[in-house]
Design a protein around this motif. Structure first.
Motif, short mmCIF file in Angstrom:
data_model
loop_
_atom_site.label_atom_id
_atom_site.label_comp_id
_atom_site.label_asym_id
_atom_site.label_seq_id
_atom_site.Cartn_x
_atom_site.Cartn_y
_atom_site.Cartn_z
N PRO A 69 7.56 -1.94 -4.91
CA PRO A 69 7.94 -1.72 -3.50
C PRO A 69 9.22 -2.45 -3.13
CG PRO A 69 5.93 -3.05 -3.67
CD PRO A 69 6.25 -2.58 -5.05
N ILE A 70 9.90 -1.89 -2.16
CA ILE A 70 11.13 -2.52 -1.69
C ILE A 70 11.05 -2.77 -0.18
CG2 ILE A 70 12.62 -1.49 -3.45
CD1 ILE A 70 13.49 0.51 -1.27
N ASN A 82 12.91 5.57 -0.49
CA ASN A 82 11.79 6.38 -0.96
C ASN A 82 11.99 7.83 -0.61
OD1 ASN A 82 10.30 4.32 -2.12
ND2 ASN A 82 9.53 3.69 -0.13
N GLU A 258 4.55 4.56 -8.40
CA GLU A 258 4.63 3.35 -7.57
C GLU A 258 3.25 2.94 -7.05
OE1 GLU A 258 7.14 4.29 -4.19
OE2 GLU A 258 6.18 6.22 -3.93
N ALA A 264 5.16 -6.54 1.05
CA ALA A 264 4.37 -7.68 1.55
C ALA A 264 5.14 -8.99 1.56
CB ALA A 264 3.07 -7.80 0.72
N PRO A 265 6.26 -9.05 2.28
CA PRO A 265 7.12 -10.25 2.19
C PRO A 265 6.41 -11.55 2.55
CG PRO A 265 7.87 -8.74 3.94
CD PRO A 265 6.80 -8.03 3.18
N ILE A 267 3.59 -12.66 1.70
CA ILE A 267 2.85 -13.32 0.60
C ILE A 267 3.68 -13.38 -0.68
CG2 ILE A 267 0.56 -12.82 1.55
CD1 ILE A 267 0.37 -10.55 -0.62
N ASN A 274 -2.11 -8.71 -5.27
CA ASN A 274 -2.91 -7.93 -6.21
C ASN A 274 -1.99 -6.93 -6.92
OD1 ASN A 274 -4.75 -6.32 -7.49
ND2 ASN A 274 -6.11 -6.09 -5.71
N ASP A 314 -7.15 -10.68 -1.90
CA ASP A 314 -7.32 -9.57 -0.94
C ASP A 314 -8.66 -8.87 -1.09
OD1 ASP A 314 -6.07 -8.85 -3.45
OD2 ASP A 314 -6.02 -6.81 -2.69
P1 NAD Z 1 2.81 -3.84 3.23
O1 NAD Z 1 2.07 -2.80 2.46
O2 NAD Z 1 3.90 -4.55 2.52
O3 NAD Z 1 1.77 -4.92 3.77
C1 NAD Z 1 0.67 -4.61 4.59
C2 NAD Z 1 -0.43 -5.67 4.45
O4 NAD Z 1 -1.06 -5.54 3.17
C3 NAD Z 1 0.11 -7.10 4.49
O5 NAD Z 1 -0.87 -7.90 5.10
C4 NAD Z 1 0.26 -7.47 3.03
O6 NAD Z 1 0.19 -8.84 2.81
C5 NAD Z 1 -0.92 -6.72 2.41
N1 NAD Z 1 -0.63 -6.32 1.03
C6 NAD Z 1 0.20 -5.32 0.64
N2 NAD Z 1 0.22 -5.22 -0.69
C7 NAD Z 1 -0.61 -6.17 -1.16
C8 NAD Z 1 -1.01 -6.55 -2.47
N3 NAD Z 1 -0.54 -5.94 -3.56
N4 NAD Z 1 -1.87 -7.57 -2.59
C9 NAD Z 1 -2.38 -8.19 -1.51
N5 NAD Z 1 -2.05 -7.86 -0.24
C10 NAD Z 1 -1.18 -6.87 -0.07
O7 NAD Z 1 3.37 -3.13 4.55
P2 NAD Z 1 4.38 -3.65 5.66
O8 NAD Z 1 4.12 -5.10 5.94
O9 NAD Z 1 4.29 -2.66 6.74
O10 NAD Z 1 5.83 -3.50 5.02
C11 NAD Z 1 6.54 -4.56 4.40
C12 NAD Z 1 7.84 -3.99 3.82
O11 NAD Z 1 7.54 -3.07 2.80
C13 NAD Z 1 8.72 -3.26 4.83
O12 NAD Z 1 10.06 -3.61 4.60
C14 NAD Z 1 8.51 -1.81 4.49
O13 NAD Z 1 9.65 -1.02 4.79
C15 NAD Z 1 8.29 -1.87 3.01
N6 NAD Z 1 7.52 -0.75 2.42
C16 NAD Z 1 7.92 -0.31 1.20
C17 NAD Z 1 7.22 0.69 0.58
C18 NAD Z 1 7.71 1.15 -0.77
O14 NAD Z 1 8.66 0.61 -1.28
N7 NAD Z 1 7.06 2.15 -1.36
C19 NAD Z 1 6.08 1.25 1.17
C20 NAD Z 1 5.67 0.75 2.41
C21 NAD Z 1 6.39 -0.27 3.03
#
Ligand code: NAD
Length: 478
Positions: A69-70, A82, A258, A264-265, A267, A274, A314
């Motif tokens: 993810p980015i 994306n 993907e 998830a910046p 964490i 995970n 998580d």
């Molecule tokens: P996110 O999916 O990054 O996080 C949502 C929640 O889920 C947060 O509480 C996070 O800590 C938790 N989480 C996500 N993945 C996890 C993992 N592998 N293990 C444990 N906990 C996890 O969504 P967001 O906060 O809305 O977005 C953060 C950034 O990610 C934004 O810049 C957004 O644009 C980007 N984004 C990228 C993609 C991609 O590259 N495919 C998809 C969605 C969001």
């Protein structure tokens, strides 16, 4: 050996990618890598697309892209990488398996194993938006026959090859009779070619409610882009966590794999994320490139790890988990179990000869197209439809007369209700009262007349019959 492109992305991306690559190596995946930089750093260096042109070259050469993810920086001007990757490479099918891992991961839906197949290139995601009046903006929903045929055939071929029993279509064709109507019509046509696979259709709202309530009733579900975006997140979430689901984006030549979650910046850098979703993305990739044995080996080891209660924070639950581990340690736990099978959850054994039969689209001969009228969209600040109706009577040409006016789709002239709220955007339909065809010259004449009378026409839409069939919507209430 297969050479693929990878990018470690932002936030938790590098950690989960490292864990995934170690598993791929230990499992004997026949892979070589070209690593590229995409995402936040590239955006912030002034490249609004988030990817350098040399990186596109690598992606295009290797054709397979495993992407962490980015982060898309907030603020205007940055284009979603994306969306542009999916569209530039023609990745028309987004495939997202959503399976619950009961009783090892808490879920209200112990029996759930569905695959959502989402159209990835068109629908409202074409991003064609305009402000038309002070009060009204529009987003064009474009649905094409090739787009429908490709995604729906993909869904049936997927079901046939992966031993799935049923394909369900979600649409809203009770309201959007042209766009969703086409999707449903093509679904019926293609379903008839696969008599061995059950098929059904749900209106998307009640369908979504049923997915959230009784996901066990579904198998493969195919839908347009926007519905798929929303419902696939719901489906992943109700399996227990979005942190567990991978997805793939498949095109005729290219494919991208993907995790479904973001970067998830909050964490990042703490070794607590995970890595499962990216591992799932990598497993989908291995199947796609024919390395099924390795895919099965990793999936079974991963299931066994989850069954053994080795969980990241998580999904950690003190009633079922035995060990709370970090990202790296979870990856190591999977590696230690390579070669083992799950005891309770179904063992994965990929079908041996996957052969998706996806013919290239053949454009059909043109239909007979008759121009039956025109909608002039008018920007007018008044509130009384009879007033604008009266003004438009003055621009009629012979038998080409004002047929009706709608405001936000509802008929307000003639014989509108005074209760109907009207905004400043009026669709004014002109037709020949005898039902005969009109010409493009007639439209130009109508526009000239409108201009001469000071009527602000903001766009026109031609009204056609294709092969004798009305191919535009009536006014609501007409
Ligand atoms: P996110 O999916 O990054 O996080 C949502 C929640 O889920 C947060 O509480 C996070 O800590 C938790 N989480 C996500 N993945 C996890 C993992 N592998 N293990 C444990 N906990 C996890 O969504 P967001 O906060 O809305 O977005 C953060 C950034 O990610 C934004 O810049 C957004 O644009 C980007 N984004 C990228 C993609 C991609 O590259 N495919 C998809 C969605 C969001």
């Amino acid at each position: 050996m297969k050479r693929i492109t990878i990018s470690k992305g932002d936030g938790i991306g590098p950690e989960i990618m490292d864990a995934t690559l170690e598993i791929l190596k230990a499992a004997g995946a026949q892979l070589e890598y070209d690593e590229i930089e995409v995402g936040e750093k590239v955006y912030l260096s002034g490249n609004t697309s988030g990817i350098a042109s040399e990186s596109w070259e690598k992606i295009r050469n290797n054709k397979i892209f495993l992407k962490a993810p980015i982060t898309t920086p907030s603020g205007g001007g940055y284009k979603s990488l994306n969306v542009s990757t999916r569209k530039t490479l023609g990745l028309y099918a987004n495939v997202r398996p959503c399976m619950s891992l009961h009783p090892f991961v808490k879920t209200k839906h112990p029996v759930m194993d569905i695959v959502i197949i989402r159209e990835n290139e068109e629908d409202l995601y074409a991003g064609i938006e305009h402000q038309q009046t002070d009060e009204v903006v529009q987003c064009l929903k474009l649905i094409s026959r090739p787009g429908c045929e490709k995604i729906i055939r993909y869904a049936f071929e997927y079901a046939k090859n992966y031993g799935r029993k049923k394909v369900t279509c979600f649409s809203k064709d009770n309201i959007m009779k042209q766009t969703d109507g086409l999707f449903h019509e093509v679904f019926n046509e293609i379903a008839a070619e696969y008599p061995e696979i059950e098929n059904d259709h749900w209106i998307v709202d009640i369908g979504a409610a049923k997915v959230a309530d009784t996901p066990e009733d579904f198998d493969v579900i195919v839908m347009q882009n926007l519905y798929g975006d929303i419902i696939s997140d719901i489906a992943a979430q109700i399996t227990g966590s979005v942190g567990l689901a991978g997805s793939c984006n498949i095109g005729e030549e290219h494919a991208m794999f993907e995790a479904i979650h973001g970067s998830a910046p909050t964490i990042a850098g703490q070794n607590i994320a995970n890595p499962s979703a990216l591992i799932q993305g990598a497993i989908l990739m291995l199947s796609h490139i024919g390395q099924n044995e390795v895919a099965d080996k990793i999936q079974n080891a991963w299931l066994k790890t989850i069954e053994d209660g080795v969980h990241t924070v998580d999904i950690y639950d003190e009633n079922v988990s035995t060990q709370k581990v970090g990202t790296k340690e979870f990856g190591q736990a999977v590696i230690e179990r390579l070669g083992q099978l799950p005891n309770k959850m179904p063992v994965r054994k990929s079908p041996t000869n996957i052969n998706l039969n996806l013919p290239k689209y053949n454009r059909k001969p043109r239909l007979n197209k008759e121009l039956k009228g025109v909608d002039l969209f008018v920007h007018w600040d008044g509130f009384d439809p009879n007033d604008i109706g009266g003004q438009l009577r003055n621009i009629e040409i012979g038998d080409i007369k004002l047929d009706m006016i709608t405001n936000r789709g509802i008929k307000v002239f003639p014989d509108g209700f005074k209760e109907t709220f009207c905004t400043d955007h009026w669709r004014c339909r002109f037709k020949n009262v005898n039902g005969t065809n009109i010409t493009k010259e007639d439209i130009i004449q109508l526009l000239n007349n409108a201009e001469a009378k000071g009527i602000d026409v903001i766009k026109t839409e031609n009204l056609y019959h294709f092969d004798g069939k009305r191919s535009f919507s009536l006014g609501q209430g007409q």
